[in-house]
Design an enzyme around this catalytic site. Structure first.
Site, mmCIF file in Angstrom:
data_model
loop_
_atom_site.group_PDB
_atom_site.id
_atom_site.type_symbol
_atom_site.label_atom_id
_atom_site.label_comp_id
_atom_site.label_asym_id
_atom_site.label_seq_id
_atom_site.Cartn_x
_atom_site.Cartn_y
_atom_site.Cartn_z
ATOM 1 N N HIS A 50 0.827 -1.217 0.000
ATOM 2 C CA HIS A 50 0.000 0.000 0.000
ATOM 3 C C HIS A 50 0.859 1.264 0.000
ATOM 4 O O HIS A 50 2.051 1.224 0.300
ATOM 5 C CB HIS A 50 -0.894 0.021 1.243
ATOM 6 C CG HIS A 50 -2.118 -0.840 1.121
ATOM 7 N ND1 HIS A 50 -2.089 -2.195 1.329
ATOM 8 C CD2 HIS A 50 -3.408 -0.539 0.791
ATOM 9 C CE1 HIS A 50 -3.308 -2.691 1.151
ATOM 10 N NE2 HIS A 50 -4.116 -1.716 0.810
ATOM 11 N N LYS A 87 -1.007 5.008 4.705
ATOM 12 C CA LYS A 87 -1.975 4.106 5.356
ATOM 13 C C LYS A 87 -1.603 3.925 6.825
ATOM 14 O O LYS A 87 -0.442 3.661 7.146
ATOM 15 C CB LYS A 87 -1.982 2.755 4.627
ATOM 16 C CG LYS A 87 -3.010 1.782 5.155
ATOM 17 C CD LYS A 87 -3.186 0.602 4.212
ATOM 18 C CE LYS A 87 -4.179 -0.417 4.746
ATOM 19 N NZ LYS A 87 -5.497 0.160 5.062
HETATM 20 N N1 LIG Z 1 -13.118 -0.700 1.874
HETATM 21 C C1 LIG Z 1 -12.360 -0.224 0.892
HETATM 22 O O1 LIG Z 1 -12.490 -0.596 -0.293
HETATM 23 C C2 LIG Z 1 -11.316 0.787 1.216
HETATM 24 C C3 LIG Z 1 -11.139 1.135 2.521
HETATM 25 N N2 LIG Z 1 -10.201 2.071 2.838
HETATM 26 C C4 LIG Z 1 -10.155 2.412 4.239
HETATM 27 O O2 LIG Z 1 -10.873 3.627 4.413
HETATM 28 C C5 LIG Z 1 -10.294 4.377 5.475
HETATM 29 C C6 LIG Z 1 -9.935 5.765 4.955
HETATM 30 O O3 LIG Z 1 -8.903 5.636 3.994
HETATM 31 P P1 LIG Z 1 -8.311 6.923 3.267
HETATM 32 O O4 LIG Z 1 -9.405 7.689 2.638
HETATM 33 O O5 LIG Z 1 -7.178 6.444 2.456
HETATM 34 O O6 LIG Z 1 -7.738 7.728 4.529
HETATM 35 P P2 LIG Z 1 -7.584 9.292 4.731
HETATM 36 O O7 LIG Z 1 -6.675 9.480 5.900
HETATM 37 O O8 LIG Z 1 -7.261 9.936 3.440
HETATM 38 O O9 LIG Z 1 -9.057 9.745 5.131
HETATM 39 C C7 LIG Z 1 -9.629 9.602 6.371
HETATM 40 C C8 LIG Z 1 -10.454 10.834 6.595
HETATM 41 O O10 LIG Z 1 -11.209 10.681 7.805
HETATM 42 C C9 LIG Z 1 -11.197 11.939 8.442
HETATM 43 N N3 LIG Z 1 -11.512 11.776 9.844
HETATM 44 C C10 LIG Z 1 -10.700 11.487 10.879
HETATM 45 N N4 LIG Z 1 -11.422 11.422 12.015
HETATM 46 C C11 LIG Z 1 -12.703 11.705 11.670
HETATM 47 C C12 LIG Z 1 -13.899 11.836 12.382
HETATM 48 N N5 LIG Z 1 -13.946 11.664 13.722
HETATM 49 N N6 LIG Z 1 -15.029 12.136 11.699
HETATM 50 C C13 LIG Z 1 -15.024 12.306 10.371
HETATM 51 N N7 LIG Z 1 -13.902 12.227 9.643
HETATM 52 C C14 LIG Z 1 -12.764 11.920 10.283
HETATM 53 C C15 LIG Z 1 -9.833 12.481 8.209
HETATM 54 O O11 LIG Z 1 -9.839 13.861 8.414
HETATM 55 P P3 LIG Z 1 -8.468 14.700 8.498
HETATM 56 O O12 LIG Z 1 -8.040 14.795 7.061
HETATM 57 O O13 LIG Z 1 -8.906 15.958 9.110
HETATM 58 O O14 LIG Z 1 -7.528 13.884 9.338
HETATM 59 C C16 LIG Z 1 -9.619 12.099 6.754
HETATM 60 O O15 LIG Z 1 -10.131 13.083 5.889
HETATM 61 C C17 LIG Z 1 -9.101 3.551 5.968
HETATM 62 O O16 LIG Z 1 -9.522 2.772 7.071
HETATM 63 C C18 LIG Z 1 -8.772 2.668 4.781
HETATM 64 O O17 LIG Z 1 -8.135 1.473 5.143
HETATM 65 C C19 LIG Z 1 -9.455 2.692 1.896
HETATM 66 C C20 LIG Z 1 -9.583 2.366 0.584
HETATM 67 C C21 LIG Z 1 -10.526 1.371 0.128
HETATM 68 O O1 LIG Z 2 -6.009 2.215 3.169
HETATM 69 C C1 LIG Z 2 -6.181 1.834 1.975
HETATM 70 O O2 LIG Z 2 -5.732 2.455 1.024
HETATM 71 C C2 LIG Z 2 -6.973 0.621 1.746
HETATM 72 N N1 LIG Z 2 -7.550 0.057 2.750
HETATM 73 C C3 LIG Z 2 -8.344 -1.109 2.714
HETATM 74 C C4 LIG Z 2 -7.663 -2.214 3.484
HETATM 75 O O3 LIG Z 2 -7.049 -1.946 4.522
HETATM 76 O O4 LIG Z 2 -7.778 -3.374 3.077
HETATM 77 C C5 LIG Z 2 -8.749 -1.497 1.308
HETATM 78 C C6 LIG Z 2 -7.673 -1.283 0.296
HETATM 79 O O5 LIG Z 2 -6.667 -2.216 0.514
HETATM 80 C C7 LIG Z 2 -7.136 0.132 0.364
#
Ligand SMILES: NC(=O)C1=CN([C@@H]2O[C@H](COP(=O)(O)OP(=O)(O)OC[C@H]3O[C@@H](n4cnc5c(N)ncnc54)[C@H](OP(=O)(O)O)[C@@H]3O)[C@@H](O)[C@H]2O)C=CC1
Ligand SMILES: O=C(O)C1=N[C@H](C(=O)O)C[C@H](O)C1
Length: 257
Positions: free
Chosen positions: A141, A145
């Site tokens: 990744h 992350k």
């Molecule tokens: N299921 C799937 O297919 C996928 C899942 N993911 C997962 O999704 C999650 C987010 O990933 P990603 O977008 O890359 O991470 P980011 O760090 O880019 O985004 C997380 C966001 O959540 C915000 N945040 C933090 N605390 C809060 C809160 N209390 N309330 C609302 N917002 C909050 C952060 O704000 P701030 O910027 O202010 O810190 C940030 O904007 C991870 O757990 C990742 O593993 C990711 C990709 C695919």
């Molecule tokens: O944080 C990410 O980027 C992603 N998170 C998810 C995970 O932890 O499996 C899904 C994907 O791998 C991207």
């Protein structure tokens, strides 16, 4: 996984929690581009979660420490939740199930990965597991992350472990008797999982299966977060049809059909 507005039907109101993040930004864009959905709230870190109140469905893409309380709020207030945030333990999922007990019409879908290819890779790995003596998972990744191993890798490893147990296979062979901490990766239900963090990557996973004289590699690559959006939209459109807790997008993909 297509959708679209049905004549005369009001758009489904959608809130995105974690709207400023990498996934949240892509999800807001995808919801706004869909005729049958209306983006009614973008919830950021400092916003109260009740900003979700006007939505039919909340898409939770915040961080592992925040998501459980946000999902709990949604359930208690009758808002369906599509959850992409990782870090869900069995205990945390039990709390969601308990809250859903008092809200039998609410649906929550927790998807470790919304990319159809990743879901298929998990399925194929579980199918292949019983045929191989050795198996290891490598997830790769972007370096921003926060959790390791990835939620996808944990679920992949658990699926493999379950299939190996069902087939009566014991531990994979490993003669290591000395080594540095971490050299053999994390042990997830008896399956070794290795996490790589590298600038330039998005989300990738390899399952390596080995037997005498052969290797099977199952690999999935998300090169762009667009890969997750059809799954997010499918889940948003369908979550209300499936009250209770579902873990995994496969429940909506009719993989055995
Ligand atoms: N299921 C799937 O297919 C996928 C899942 N993911 C997962 O999704 C999650 C987010 O990933 P990603 O977008 O890359 O991470 P980011 O760090 O880019 O985004 C997380 C966001 O959540 C915000 N945040 C933090 N605390 C809060 C809160 N209390 N309330 C609302 N917002 C909050 C952060 O704000 P701030 O910027 O202010 O810190 C940030 O904007 C991870 O757990 C990742 O593993 C990711 C990709 C695919
Ligand atoms: O944080 C990410 O980027 C992603 N998170 C998810 C995970 O932890 O499996 C899904 C994907 O791998 C991207």
């Amino acid at each position: 996984m297509s959708g679209g507005a049905e004549p005369g039907r009001a758009p489904l109101r959608v809130a995105v929690v974690g709207a400023g993040g990498r996934m949240g930004t892509a999800a807001c864009r995808a919801v706004e581009a869909a005729d049958d959905l209306e983006l009614v709230a973008r919830v950021h870190r400092d916003d109260p979660v009740d900003a979700v109140a006007g939505a039919d469905v909340a898409v939770v893409l915040s961080v592992p420490d925040a998501a459980p309380a946000q999902v709990d709020w949604c359930v208690r207030h009758g808002v369906h939740a599509v959850v992409g945030t990782t870090g869900w333990t069995d205990e945390r999922l039990d709390v969601v199930r308990e809250a859903l007990g008092a809200q039998p019409r609410v649906g929550v879908l927790v998807a470790p990965n919304f990319a159809v290819g990743a879901v298929l890779a998990m399925r194929f790995a579980a199918q292949a597991a019983r045929f191989y003596e050795s198996v290891e998972v490598v997830e790769l990744h972007h370096p921003d992350k926060v959790d390791a191993p990835s939620g996808t890798a944990v679920r992949t490893a658990r699926g493999i472990a379950e299939a190996r147990r069902a087939a009566g296979l014991g531990a994979a062979p490993d003669a290591t008797s000395t080594g540095l901490d971490g050299a053999r990766g994390a042990d997830v239900d008896g399956v070794r999982v290795h996490s790589v963090r590298l600038r330039g990557l998005v989300a990738h996973e390899e399952v390596l299966l080995g037997g005498p004289g052969e290797q099977l590699t199952i690999r999935h690559d998300s090169f762009d977060r667009e890969s997750f959006m059809p799954g997010v939209l499918l889940a948003v459109r369908r979550v209300a049809e499936r009250p209770g807790l579902l873990v995994g997008l496969e429940h909506l993909l009719d993989l055995d059909g």
